[in-house]
Design a protein around this motif. Structure first.
Motif, short mmCIF file in Angstrom:
data_model
loop_
_atom_site.label_atom_id
_atom_site.label_comp_id
_atom_site.label_asym_id
_atom_site.label_seq_id
_atom_site.Cartn_x
_atom_site.Cartn_y
_atom_site.Cartn_z
N GLU A 192 1.06 7.02 -3.18
CA GLU A 192 1.45 7.25 -4.58
C GLU A 192 2.97 7.13 -4.80
O GLU A 192 3.48 7.53 -5.84
N CYS A 193 3.68 6.60 -3.81
CA CYS A 193 5.11 6.26 -3.95
C CYS A 193 6.06 7.46 -3.87
O CYS A 193 7.23 7.34 -4.21
N LEU A 194 5.58 8.62 -3.41
CA LEU A 194 6.45 9.79 -3.36
C LEU A 194 6.96 10.09 -1.95
O LEU A 194 8.15 10.36 -1.75
N ALA A 195 6.07 10.04 -0.94
CA ALA A 195 6.45 10.43 0.41
C ALA A 195 7.50 9.50 1.01
O ALA A 195 8.26 9.88 1.90
N GLY A 196 7.56 8.26 0.54
CA GLY A 196 8.54 7.31 1.07
C GLY A 196 9.78 7.20 0.20
O GLY A 196 10.63 6.34 0.44
#
Length: 322
Positions: A192-196
């Motif tokens: 979902e594009c948050l952890a990275g």
């Protein structure tokens, strides 16, 4: 590859609000171009923000993480038949959808031959896909760089394939602090594009290290997660979706603070050009700029759109953009 190729079938399948385009009003030319993009391509689009820079006629553009090809088909219309768009993505299913609709779009746009191509490959290794040094005017990316563990490699490769004076114009997710191991290892948060997401200060240091001019912030908007379970894992970290522009200013350019006047020649931006969060250029109006902005305007595709003179009544102070 699994997340974007198999688990997600349409944009409604996303579990957070991270990859949702902010509701900025679109220029009419962009709205019209979007209406001509095939519905299957639009349905499989997962970007955050709009990565459509200005002054695009006849440009060669590379889209990193092009997915189903939505932005590529949009840009195909804005660069015109003499321009060219290359999309590269690591997910086979997404590249197949993009390729499937090339003929449909070229017919729709009235082009004699395709001005788009799609490649399967990795944005950290553009050379493996055959992309040569100094071969593009603009590199764009829409909410994808966070998905790679090696952001330095991506910016280094973008810098390599850009022509002198070229621009990297990209939207992505940034974090207010360094992320914990628990967040960085979370599969859904990564997809979902948050952890990275990059800690925002690190973008500035990486850009400088690679050779780009200091990042110009264009827009930024807070991201709400909208999922209690995921919010508990994230804790007090805040995320923003932000669009930056980086320029490959040649070392030979020795710009000084000065004054510039925009000539109003960019289609769709005749009255004013909102360049970034600090600089808006109105047609015919004198604007003081710092040395960095003077160098960018002087060396890039925007040079013909401005009268640029060194010095001036009052040299601009360095603009902060956090």
């Amino acid at each position: 590859q699994d997340y974007y190729g198999k688990e997600l079938q349409k944009s409604e399948d996303l579990k957070t609000n991270a990859c949702v385009t902010s509701a900025r009003p679109l220029p009419k030319a962009v709205r019209d171009a979007l209406e001509r993009v095939h519905e299957e391509v639009v349905a499989r689009y997962y970007g955050c923000g709009l990565v459509i820079p200005e002054c695009l006629a006849s440009c060669r553009i590379l889209d990193l993480g092009s997915g189903s090809g939505r932005d590529c088909y949009l840009l195909s219309q804005l660069v015109g038949e003499r321009g060219h768009i290359t999309g590269i993505d690591m997910t086979e299913g997404q590249v197949e959808i993009a390729k499937k609709h090339i003929a449909y779009h070229m017919d729709k746009f009235g082009y004699q031959k395709p001005n788009v191509e799609f490649l399967q490959g990795y944005m950290e290794k553009l050379g493996d896909a055959g992309l040569a040094d100094e071969s593009y005017d603009i590199v764009i990316s829409n909410c994808v760089i966070n998905l790679t563990p090696d952001k330095r490699a991506v910016l280094r490769e973008a810098y390599r394939v850009l022509k002198p004076g070229g621009e990297m114009y990209f939207s992505d997710v940034y974090a207010s602090q360094q992320l914990s191991e628990a967040v960085r290892k979370h599969r859904v948060l990564w997809g979902e594009c948050l952890a990275g997401a990059l800690y925002w200060r690190d973008l500035y240091s990486i850009a400088e290290e690679v050779g780009f001019s200091p990042p110009c912030l264009v827009t930024a908007s807070p991201i709400t997660i909208g999922n209690k379970e995921l919010e508990d894992i994230i804790g007090d970290c805040c995320f923003v979706s932000a669009t930056f522009r980086l320029f490959k200013v040649p070392g030979s350019i020795q710009a000084t603070p000065g004054q510039v006047i925009y000539n109003g020649g960019i289609v769709g931006h005749e009255q004013e050009l909102v360049f970034d969060a600090n600089f808006t250029f109105k047609e015919g109006e004198v604007v003081d700029v710092d040395a960095e902005m003077a160098a960018i305007l002087q060396s890039s595709r925007f040079a013909e759109e401005f009268l640029i003179r060194a010095g001036g009544a009052k040299a601009a102070a360095l603009q902060g953009c956090c």
